[in-house]
Write a protein that holds these residues in place. Structure first.
Motif, PDB file in Angstrom:
ATOM      1  N   ALA A 382       0.862  -1.176   0.000  1.00 19.97           N
ATOM      2  CA  ALA A 382       0.000   0.000   0.000  1.00 19.97           C
ATOM      3  C   ALA A 382       0.896   1.223   0.000  1.00 19.97           C
ATOM      4  O   ALA A 382       1.837   1.308   0.796  1.00 19.97           O
ATOM      5  CB  ALA A 382      -0.915   0.012   1.220  1.00 19.97           C
ATOM      6  N   ILE A 383       0.653   2.175  -0.899  1.00 17.24           N
ATOM      7  CA  ILE A 383       1.481   3.382  -0.945  1.00 17.24           C
ATOM      8  C   ILE A 383       0.607   4.617  -0.815  1.00 17.24           C
ATOM      9  O   ILE A 383      -0.601   4.587  -1.110  1.00 17.24           O
ATOM     10  CB  ILE A 383       2.327   3.453  -2.232  1.00 17.24           C
ATOM     11  CG1 ILE A 383       1.425   3.604  -3.464  1.00 17.24           C
ATOM     12  CG2 ILE A 383       3.215   2.233  -2.366  1.00 17.24           C
ATOM     13  CD1 ILE A 383       2.202   3.821  -4.750  1.00 17.24           C
ATOM     14  N   PHE A 384       1.220   5.691  -0.376  1.00 17.34           N
ATOM     15  CA  PHE A 384       0.504   6.946  -0.150  1.00 17.34           C
ATOM     16  C   PHE A 384       1.495   8.089  -0.253  1.00 17.34           C
ATOM     17  O   PHE A 384       2.714   7.889  -0.102  1.00 17.34           O
ATOM     18  CB  PHE A 384      -0.165   6.933   1.229  1.00 17.34           C
ATOM     19  CG  PHE A 384      -1.358   7.829   1.331  1.00 17.34           C
ATOM     20  CD1 PHE A 384      -2.565   7.443   0.791  1.00 17.34           C
ATOM     21  CD2 PHE A 384      -1.276   9.054   1.961  1.00 17.34           C
ATOM     22  CE1 PHE A 384      -3.679   8.254   0.881  1.00 17.34           C
ATOM     23  CE2 PHE A 384      -2.389   9.873   2.060  1.00 17.34           C
ATOM     24  CZ  PHE A 384      -3.600   9.471   1.517  1.00 17.34           C
ATOM     25  N   GLY A 385       0.988   9.280  -0.496  1.00 18.91           N
ATOM     26  CA  GLY A 385       1.835  10.463  -0.568  1.00 18.91           C
ATOM     27  C   GLY A 385       2.027  11.123   0.780  1.00 18.91           C
ATOM     28  O   GLY A 385       1.324  10.839   1.742  1.00 18.91           O
ATOM     29  N   GLY A 434      -6.823   8.175   4.736  1.00 24.84           N
ATOM     30  CA  GLY A 434      -6.659   7.751   3.352  1.00 24.84           C
ATOM     31  C   GLY A 434      -5.601   6.669   3.207  1.00 24.84           C
ATOM     32  O   GLY A 434      -5.757   5.730   2.422  1.00 24.84           O
ATOM     33  N   HIS A 435      -4.511   6.790   3.969  1.00 25.83           N
ATOM     34  CA  HIS A 435      -3.473   5.758   3.917  1.00 25.83           C
ATOM     35  C   HIS A 435      -3.993   4.454   4.521  1.00 25.83           C
ATOM     36  O   HIS A 435      -3.707   3.367   3.999  1.00 25.83           O
ATOM     37  CB  HIS A 435      -2.229   6.245   4.663  1.00 25.83           C
ATOM     38  CG  HIS A 435      -0.988   5.511   4.271  1.00 25.83           C
ATOM     39  ND1 HIS A 435       0.274   5.951   4.569  1.00 25.83           N
ATOM     40  CD2 HIS A 435      -0.801   4.339   3.608  1.00 25.83           C
ATOM     41  CE1 HIS A 435       1.180   5.099   4.104  1.00 25.83           C
ATOM     42  NE2 HIS A 435       0.542   4.116   3.531  1.00 25.83           N
ATOM     43  N   LEU A 436      -4.767   4.531   5.595  1.00 26.08           N
ATOM     44  CA  LEU A 436      -5.370   3.328   6.168  1.00 26.08           C
ATOM     45  C   LEU A 436      -6.329   2.677   5.178  1.00 26.08           C
ATOM     46  O   LEU A 436      -6.461   1.448   5.133  1.00 26.08           O
ATOM     47  CB  LEU A 436      -6.086   3.678   7.468  1.00 26.08           C
ATOM     48  CG  LEU A 436      -6.725   2.513   8.233  1.00 26.08           C
ATOM     49  CD1 LEU A 436      -5.686   1.455   8.577  1.00 26.08           C
ATOM     50  CD2 LEU A 436      -7.423   3.011   9.494  1.00 26.08           C
ATOM     51  N   HIS A 437      -7.001   3.491   4.372  1.00 21.83           N
ATOM     52  CA  HIS A 437      -7.871   2.973   3.308  1.00 21.83           C
ATOM     53  C   HIS A 437      -7.066   2.095   2.348  1.00 21.83           C
ATOM     54  O   HIS A 437      -7.508   0.996   1.972  1.00 21.83           O
ATOM     55  CB  HIS A 437      -8.485   4.163   2.567  1.00 21.83           C
ATOM     56  CG  HIS A 437      -9.319   3.796   1.382  1.00 21.83           C
ATOM     57  ND1 HIS A 437     -10.691   3.732   1.426  1.00 21.83           N
ATOM     58  CD2 HIS A 437      -8.972   3.483   0.106  1.00 21.83           C
ATOM     59  CE1 HIS A 437     -11.156   3.386   0.226  1.00 21.83           C
ATOM     60  NE2 HIS A 437     -10.125   3.238  -0.595  1.00 21.83           N
ATOM     61  N   GLN A 438      -5.862   2.549   1.983  1.00 25.63           N
ATOM     62  CA  GLN A 438      -5.019   1.756   1.091  1.00 25.63           C
ATOM     63  C   GLN A 438      -4.481   0.513   1.794  1.00 25.63           C
ATOM     64  O   GLN A 438      -4.322  -0.543   1.168  1.00 25.63           O
ATOM     65  CB  GLN A 438      -3.862   2.614   0.566  1.00 25.63           C
ATOM     66  CG  GLN A 438      -4.288   3.890  -0.141  1.00 25.63           C
ATOM     67  CD  GLN A 438      -5.198   3.638  -1.331  1.00 25.63           C
ATOM     68  OE1 GLN A 438      -5.243   2.528  -1.856  1.00 25.63           O
ATOM     69  NE2 GLN A 438      -5.941   4.658  -1.744  1.00 25.63           N
TER      70      GLN A 438
END
Length: 770
Positions: A382-385, A434-438
């Protein structure tokens, strides 16, 4: 002489009486202690009131403090392994103690303002370092006060932290150490008299789990990155700060998920984080004191692209073009695979943060389109900005200030829901939620009807605070108080996936069953039987063109494990349609069935399963039914083939032997009978063959199923299963990418086999009959 003897007897008696009245005088006399069988008063007191390890400076005046300076190490028992705390939590204004004469003191009356934890019971077991609790001050329906709650740990290495109380409700994050933890909760308010008298205790046992795969954290940098987040010069975030903020975000994920699993009656299950011994950051005082702790490890990985190239990729993806939609994800996957030097078959769960996200142009794009989570392959990623990381808390003391910071953000976020996340706390919700969503996608979750897997993570702040501040997104003053019913959540379907996920396993769980593919058996009267060796956990029901599951059937009863879910269920179309809303009841039904080991079987149309194409007429006039299972489909050149066994319709035919023809894969099955006749499924090419006695006629043994080993495109090995529990071992090659078991449901037997055949047997399923 008589006078002297009498005087001597009286003196000896008086000394004995004096010794009985002053037992503490023998405590420092080793010789007297050894010769006496009467326990001293200090040992009696220590058994009634365990000594507190909280220092006097961190304790209130009501805590018992030992003043006996004569106690030597010789009187202490040897150190033992930590054991669960068995003392009950005490909601009182003073601790029970023993007076000097050995009589118990009368406990002070319970304070009506003593904190009461309602989210977890005393002496519970948890498996996460940071625990979220919710509680009340007295009865909120009768008492409504504001104030502060101080959490004081019995381990002196962790400082006390203060949490706000709003309208008699409080939420707090507890830092736990492995083993028993006893924490004191102190309530104080300027509007309540005697602020030092309102205390309670709670005991929590923390058991870290090292036998399940961890979630690993990583920060990915461009190969020429300077390790800073793009920001104004007066609000710069360097790499070390970003690491501590990312680590704190992961602990908040744990606290949130653990509480959600408990609310869904799955115990305190949670994924674990990879940890290492390092300078602590979970408390703001750790850096000042040089405190070392075992905390979540954050890997720093440099990819093979420059910062400008990463921003170009993210900018190109703003148009969501199919050519480069996953380019940034593949860049992260390549960097993670190279960094961990992963070998085939080694599963990893990695949550990565791109530190070089350019705020203002690609912020929302880099997270919503090019930063998905994937549960496929050996590396689950899972990646996020990092565009929102400046608003993250870096330690426990900053959690409440960060989630209540209503200052206008200099880089507001505009995700796909079309709403503005303009204040700092809303940007924080967007970033951590949002990162937890990914991460949810990485753990196998799909978009849902509500919860974290929808934009509901905009309410993540309510999980950790009791008073919400002004929202620029909704133009509202905020909720007060924020109760558990007002919080966002994991959807029930998400928690069902987590319950059986390898990252959430507990030592008490039943081991996963190998070869447990789900099978569907269309039988008479329009019924469909579903069987699985590891049990059926839940079924998602889709109506018409629904992309999000809105109806489901749940067969998990609490946290009883795989033994508590059925291995066979019966479905009817009418029962399924009862769960569909009225406008869509007339549309087609699609099912996705999940087992206790999270294997799946998709049924695209329940009406098609009941059609005549799944019914076979046997030579004796009985009806046979073709089964459905989840092996890979055959190639385009494969031909459908079907074999009805003679022994299924003719009682005088007795099956004795099965011959397997194979090279690298299975080419044919030959069923041999007692009368020297045989039947062949597939192409008997004359290569290597293995012969096995399928039944023992004298013992009444019968063939009941097969264990199938599948290769890239064909069946590589077969194991025969009999009614007496005998397994022949895998005939052919035991090496296969997947395995599944073919066994008829209860009340049915094998009538034949069907599948697809080319140069080898590519697919295989059973035909059953009553």
């Amino acid at each position: 002489m008589t006078f002297l003897k009498d005087f001597r007897r009286r003196s000896k008696a008086s000394l004995q009486s004096l010794s009985l009245e002053l037992p503490f005088q023998r405590n420092g006399d080793n010789s007297a202690s050894k010769g006496s069988s009467t326990p001293d008063s200090s040992s009696r007191s220590s058994r009634i009131t365990p000594p507190s390890s909280i220092s006097a400076e961190a304790s209130s005046s009501l805590l018992p403090v030992s003043t006996n300076s004569n106690t030597s190490s010789a009187h202490l028992s040897p150190p033992q392994r930590p054991v669960p705390i068995t003392s009950q939590s005490t909601r009182s204004s003073a601790a029970t103690s023993v007076s000097a004469n050995g009589c118990p003191r009368v406990a002070a009356p319970t304070s009506p303002y003593a904190p009461k934890v309602v989210s977890i019971s005393d002496n519970s077991w948890v498996h996460q370092k940071v625990l979220l609790i919710y509680g009340q001050i007295g009865n909120p329906n009768q008492i409504s006060v504001d104030g502060t709650l101080s959490v004081i740990h019995n381990h002196e290495s962790f400082s006390s932290i203060t949490w706000p109380v709003c309208d008699s409700h409080f939420k707090a994050l507890l830092h736990l150490t492995p083993g028993p933890n006893k924490l004191r909760l102190d309530f104080a308010s300027s509007k309540v008299p005697n602020p030092t008298l309102h205390s309670s205790w709670i005991s929590i046992n923390y058991l870290p789990l090292a036998n399940m795969p961890p979630l690993q954290l990583a920060i990915i940098l461009g190969k020429d990155s300077d390790g800073t987040v793009d920001a104004n010069p007066d609000n710069q975030t360097d790499l070390s700060t970003a690491i501590s903020k990312f680590r704190m975000a992961a602990y908040l994920w744990q606290a949130f998920t653990g509480e959600q699993m408990f609310r869904n009656n799955f115990g305190r299950r949670c994924f674990r984080l990879e940890e290492e011994w390092q300078p602590g950051t979970i408390s703001s005082r750790d850096a000042m004191l040089g405190q070392m702790r075992n905390e979540a490890k954050v890997h720093v990985i440099r990819c093979d692209k420059t910062v400008s190239e990463l921003r170009r990729i993210a900018g190109a993806q703003q148009g969501c073009s199919a050519e480069n939609d996953n380019e940034l994800f593949h860049t992260a996957m390549d960097a993670v695979t190279r960094y961990f030097d992963l070998q085939p078959g080694q599963n990893r769960y990695v949550s990565a943060l791109f530190l070089d996200t350019h705020v203002g142009t690609t912020a929302q794009v880099a997270t919503n389109h090019s930063a998905p989570g994937s549960s496929a392959g050996d590396v689950k990623l899972a990646i996020f900005g990092s565009q929102a990381i400046r608003s993250y808390p870096s330690c426990l003391e900053e959690v409440v200030p960060a989630f209540t910071d209503c200052a206008r953000s200099d880089a507001p976020m505009f995700p796909n829901d079309g709403q503005e996340y303009g204040s700092n706390w809303e940007v924080l919700n967007y970033g951590i939620g949002g990162h937890l969503h990914q991460v949810g996608h990485m753990l196998g979750c799909s978009h849902g009807e509500d919860g974290i897997m929808t934009p509901d993570y905009s309410l993540l702040n309510r999980t950790f605070i009791t008073r919400e501040t002004y929202s620029t997104r909704t133009k509202s003053p905020g909720l007060r108080p924020c109760l558990p019913t007002d919080e966002c959540s994991w959807h029930r379907l998400d928690t069902l996936r987590f319950r059986f996920h390898p990252c959430f396993r507990l030592p008490s769980d039943v081991p996963a069953v190998s070869g447990d593919d789900i099978q569907a058996w269309p039988v008479d009267n329009g019924k469909v039987l579903i069987t699985c060796a590891s049990g059926i956990a839940f079924i998602e029901i889709y109506s018409g063109d629904d992309e999000v599951c809105k109806s489901f059937m749940d067969y998990v009863n609490g946290d009883s494990g795989n033994c508590g879910i059925p291995k066979q269920i019966m479905l009817t179309e009418s029962k399924l349609r009862e769960r569909i809303s009225e406008p869509k009841k007339a549309k087609g039904l699609r099912l996705k069935i999940f087992s206790g080991s999270l294997s799946t079987l998709a049924i695209e149309d329940i009406c098609q399963v009941k059609s005549k194409q799944f019914i076979v007429k046997l030579p004796n006039g009985q009806a046979g039914y073709r089964g459905m299972s989840s092996p890979r489909p055959g190639s385009a050149g494969a031909l459908a083939e079907e074999l009805i066994l003679d022994c299924a319709s003719t009682q005088t035919k007795l099956l004795t032997t099965v011959k397997i023809y194979h090279d690298a894969f299975i080419t044919a099955l030959e069923f041999c009978y007692e009368d020297s006749t045989s039947q062949v499924f597939g192409k008997r090419t004359g290569l290597q063959s293995a012969e096995c006695d399928a039944t023992d006629i004298r013992r009444g043994e019968a063939l009941i199923g097969f264990l199938i080993k599948s290769g890239p495109s064909s069946v590589s090995g077969i194991e025969i299963l009999t009614s007496l529990g005998r397994k022949t071992g895998v005939l052919g090659s035991a090496v296969g990418e997947s395995s599944h078991t073919l066994i008829p449901p209860r009340g049915y037997g094998i009538a034949g086999i069907s599948g697809s055949v080319d140069a080898h047997i590519e697919t295989l399923s059973l035909i059953i009959t009553r």
